[in-house]
Design a protein around this motif. Structure first.
Motif, PDB file in Angstrom:
ATOM      1  N   ASP A 171       0.892  -1.175   0.000  1.00  0.00           N
ATOM      2  CA  ASP A 171       0.000   0.000   0.000  1.00  0.00           C
ATOM      3  C   ASP A 171       0.923   1.215   0.000  1.00  0.00           C
ATOM      4  N   THR A 193       2.105  13.219  -6.550  1.00  0.00           N
ATOM      5  CA  THR A 193       2.694  13.787  -7.759  1.00  0.00           C
ATOM      6  C   THR A 193       4.014  14.477  -7.407  1.00  0.00           C
ATOM      7  N   ASP A 221      -1.346  16.022   3.691  1.00  0.00           N
ATOM      8  CA  ASP A 221      -2.172  14.951   4.249  1.00  0.00           C
ATOM      9  C   ASP A 221      -2.090  14.988   5.773  1.00  0.00           C
TER      10      ASP A 221
HETATM   11  C1  WTA Z   1      -3.496  10.255  -1.544  1.00  0.00           C
HETATM   12  C2  WTA Z   1      -0.861   9.701  -6.433  1.00  0.00           C
HETATM   13  C3  WTA Z   1      -3.533   6.947   1.370  1.00  0.00           C
HETATM   14  C4  WTA Z   1      -2.937  11.264  -0.556  1.00  0.00           C
HETATM   15  C5  WTA Z   1       0.370   8.803  -6.325  1.00  0.00           C
HETATM   16  C6  WTA Z   1      -1.951  12.048  -1.383  1.00  0.00           C
HETATM   17  C7  WTA Z   1      -2.905   8.036  -0.542  1.00  0.00           C
HETATM   18  C8  WTA Z   1      -2.630  12.096  -2.719  1.00  0.00           C
HETATM   19  C9  WTA Z   1      -2.115   6.928  -0.939  1.00  0.00           C
HETATM   20  C10 WTA Z   1      -1.659  12.245  -3.863  1.00  0.00           C
HETATM   21  C11 WTA Z   1      -2.105   5.781  -0.065  1.00  0.00           C
HETATM   22  C12 WTA Z   1      -1.932   8.493  -2.429  1.00  0.00           C
HETATM   23  N1  WTA Z   1      -2.827   5.847   1.064  1.00  0.00           N
HETATM   24  N2  WTA Z   1      -3.601   8.036   0.603  1.00  0.00           N
HETATM   25  N3  WTA Z   1      -1.433   4.672  -0.357  1.00  0.00           N
HETATM   26  N4  WTA Z   1      -1.529   7.245  -2.101  1.00  0.00           N
HETATM   27  N5  WTA Z   1      -2.780   8.977  -1.502  1.00  0.00           N
HETATM   28  O1  WTA Z   1      -0.680  13.430  -6.456  1.00  0.00           O
HETATM   29  O2  WTA Z   1      -3.983  12.093  -0.093  1.00  0.00           O
HETATM   30  O3  WTA Z   1      -2.462  11.996  -7.531  1.00  0.00           O
HETATM   31  O4  WTA Z   1      -1.693  13.341  -0.889  1.00  0.00           O
HETATM   32  O5  WTA Z   1      -0.471  11.012  -6.375  1.00  0.00           O
HETATM   33  O6  WTA Z   1      -3.324  10.846  -2.826  1.00  0.00           O
HETATM   34  O7  WTA Z   1      -2.316  12.121  -5.099  1.00  0.00           O
HETATM   35  P1  WTA Z   1      -1.492  12.195  -6.448  1.00  0.00           P
END
Ligand code: WTA
Length: 659
Positions: free
Chosen positions: A421, A426, A512
């Motif tokens: 997990d 980004t 977060d």
């Molecule tokens: C959320 C995607 C919980 C988080 C790779 C973050 C997650 C945002 C997880 C980034 C995870 C991503 N568990 N929350 N494993 N992975 N997030 O920029 O809120 O599209 O800040 O990147 O997704 O989203 P992004």
């Protein structure tokens, strides 16, 4: 808050199987602890060693980290390399020329295999083609392509020349495309006539033409079109060219232009807390290093693996774990054009069986929709397919609820595959907090522990550490090579968004909220800012609000997220019209119009799931919209918080009623 409590009482633990540990690239807790210790005691040497061991440099670097302009950190900055060379040419030299690089499966189920040698040739031809049109290092290209080998070829060809690409997800509207073309100052656009998904064709080139008609795209001198379907497209002579004409007759080798380590590899737009998406800028060497390393560490990649990441190249996951990481690591990977539910809910499982996928990486939103689909289509339940080739499965993009985790673990992973997990963003370029499959006992719903070298922590609003078990802001205390370098064209916004003074100015603020349990495991609680996560896609509430108020009927709008079983969060919009508040059929019709409007302004993913009309919005006496109350109302709950600062408390009742 109820979901946070429920994950924190989750106490099932799944230790890694001995057989997996025995063969893992990082094997056992002692190995992980030793790497973490090396990274903490001497971070510069740790990163320098990895960069020397894993990347092929044109000019070796002598400086590892330059902090003199912090938070504008520079990594390996006197070295030069070429990213495409590292992803392709070095495998030809290593005797892997005939290894399959990509198994591409089309929407209709037909597929095509490309070896590293063939991919190299296609990238070289396209690089030569765009170089012949005059494109060179530092130019910006917008890529608006469907999932295809051509998308990877386009990205790699840009990297080969030092052209900075900015990929725009094919689901974004002409308006979103136009904003990105203008903001990034693109001189080249690469697109396709149409895309094919779920048995339907969806136009792409017409969106490019529409974007041009909106203005701000004058710097673009060429639009290169990949002919995917042969569908009818309008043609602008002198500007538009077919991709096959651009590559025709070009040599199958091309120089790989060495660029400085810090040369931007790409800019990828993502949502922030204001209306305007931010162009996240990544650097060549640092990004590539982490993309390659995390494929080996988190996914435990071995030479015989078949890796499949189901993301779209329009998102960061598709950049790091399709276009760059797996190729840099020399993997064989599956790339899929279509959708998980076409022709039926067994599509993913069928593809895993047919292509003997061993590492599978997808998003909780896909898992949740497939759980539902498997119930409705028992013939396409994963247990009807041979998934024995799988040895590791992963999750990305949003918190995975323990129920979905358990379903994935049992039905897809056969209770034998570790689930990684992976928490990242980004901005972080690659995985940050994730289990290592040969090290970490898993807890459903927790992204577990930071990777070696990643100084993740949880702090309070002044930047002080919080004790275990107490929630706070997720930060990264030390820079890392794959981190965002700046926001394109807006360095001030970069500093303010990610290195706020309130926290001391030296911690990267992820945006977060998170909690750590007594084992030090991280539990992500979701965004602390006005960013929503809908089906794993980031959306700014302000973006949707700006789109709504741009409609002639709308006077005012407030957008919030509401928990949703399928999409994680759903967009709920509260709207005040310029006309009297509608009800009944009229309200439904206007809501439909507004949903479609948002779809055209941003893209279908941004369409509000629900729109409610009010005479007004809940505001403080100073006129501030109280979104926190709207979030309660959107959930259908009664507001129990103090509303004494509200100008118009009665409005909550009115907004509480769904259409
Ligand atoms: C959320 C995607 C919980 C988080 C790779 C973050 C997650 C945002 C997880 C980034 C995870 C991503 N568990 N929350 N494993 N992975 N997030 O920029 O809120 O599209 O800040 O990147 O997704 O989203 P992004």
């Amino acid at each position: 808050m109820s979901t946070i409590d429920s994950v924190l009482t989750e106490n099932r633990v799944f230790p890694p199987a001995d057989a997996f540990v025995g063969q893992a690239n990082i094997s056992g807790r002692a190995a992980y602890d030793a790497m973490c210790a090396e990274a903490t005691n001497d971070p510069e040497n740790f990163w320098a060693r990895l960069a020397r061991e894993n990347l092929s440099w044109a000019t070796p670097f002598t400086r590892t980290l330059d902090e003199s302009q912090a938070p504008f950190y520079k990594w390996f900055d006197d070295g030069t390399l070429n990213v495409s060379w590292n992803c392709l040419d070095r495998h030809l030299e290593n005797g892997n020329a005939d290894k399959t690089a990509i198994i591409f499966e089309r929407d209709d189920g037909t597929s095509e295999r490309v070896t590293y040698r063939a991919l190299h040739a296609r990238v070289a031809q396209f690089a030569n083609g765009i170089a012949a049109l005059g494109y060179k290092k530092g130019d910006r290209a917008i890529i608006y392509l469907p999932m295809s080998i051509e998308a990877v070829v386009a990205m790699q060809a840009c990297a080969r020349l030092g052209v900075i690409h900015s990929v725009v997800f094919g689901g974004f509207s002409a308006k979103s495309l136009q904003e990105r073309i203008a903001d990034v100052g693109a001189t080249l656009v690469i697109t396709a006539d149409e895309q094919v998904r779920g048995g339907k064709t969806i136009p792409l080139k017409p969106a490019v033409d529409e974007a041009f008609s909106m203005g701000g795209c004058d710097a673009v001198t060429n639009v290169i079109v990949y002919r995917r379907t042969g569908g009818n497209v309008a043609w602008n002579e002198g500007r538009d060219r077919w991709m096959h004409d651009v590559t025709a007759g070009q040599p199958e080798t091309a120089p790989a232009v060495p660029v400085e380590a810090e040369h931007p590899l790409f800019i990828l737009y993502t949502s922030g807390s204001t209306g305007k998406p931010k162009g996240v800028q990544h650097a060549s060497a640092g990004f590539l290093l982490w993309a390659q390393l995390t494929v080996k560490w988190t996914f435990d990649l071995k030479p015989d693996d078949v890796f499949w990441c189901t993301a779209d190249v329009g998102w960061i996951t598709g950049h790091t774990y399709i276009a760059y990481g797996p190729l840099a690591a020399g993997a064989t990977q599956v790339i899929f054009e279509g959708v998980p539910t076409y022709p039926n809910a067994g599509r993913f499982w069928d593809m895993i069986a047919r292509h003997k996928v061993s590492i599978f990486y997808t998003a909780p939103t896909a898992i949740r929709s497939l759980i539902k689909a498997a119930d409705n289509q028992p013939d396409h339940h994963p247990d009807k397919y041979d998934l024995s080739s799988l040895r590791l499965i992963g999750s990305v993009g949003e918190p995975i609820n323990p129920e979905a985790w358990m379903w994935y673990y049992k039905n897809v992973g056969g209770e034998r595959c570790p689930i990684v997990d992976t928490w990242w963003q980004t901005e972080t370029g690659g995985h940050m907090i994730t289990p290592l499959p040969g090290v970490t006992p898993l807890k459903p719903g927790s992204c577990t522990l930071p990777l070696p070298g990643i100084a993740a922590a949880i702090v309070d609003e002044t930047g002080g550490d919080v004790e275990l078990g107490k929630g706070g802001f997720l930060v990264v205390k030390r820079p890392w090579p794959a981190m965002i370098r700046t926001i394109w064209g807006d360095p001030e916004r970069f500093k303010k968004s990610y290195y706020p003074e309130e926290l001391g100015g030296t911690y990267y603020l992820a945006g977060d909220g998170a909690n750590r349990d007594t084992d030090g495991y991280f539990w992500i609680m979701g965004r602390i800012d006005d960013v929503l996560n809908v089906s794993g896609h980031r959306l700014g509430t302000m973006e949707v609000e700006s789109a709504l108020v741009a409609h002639p009927l709308v006077a005012e709008a407030a957008v919030v997220g509401r928990p949703d079983d399928l999409t994680g969060e759903a967009v709920v919009a509260f709207v005040v019209l310029k006309q009297e508040r509608p009800d009944g059929e009229e309200a439904k019709a206007i809501a439909k119009t507004l949903r479609e409007w948002v779809g055209r302004e941003i893209g279908p993913i941004a369409k509000p799931k629900e729109i409610r009309f009010g005479d007004n919005l809940p505001k403080t006496r100073s006129g501030k919209i109280m979104r926190r109350l709207l979030r309660v109302v959107a959930k259908g709950e009664t507001v129990t918080q103090d509303v004494s600062t509200l100008e118009n408390p009665a409005i909550l009742d009115q907004l509480g009623k769904a259409l």
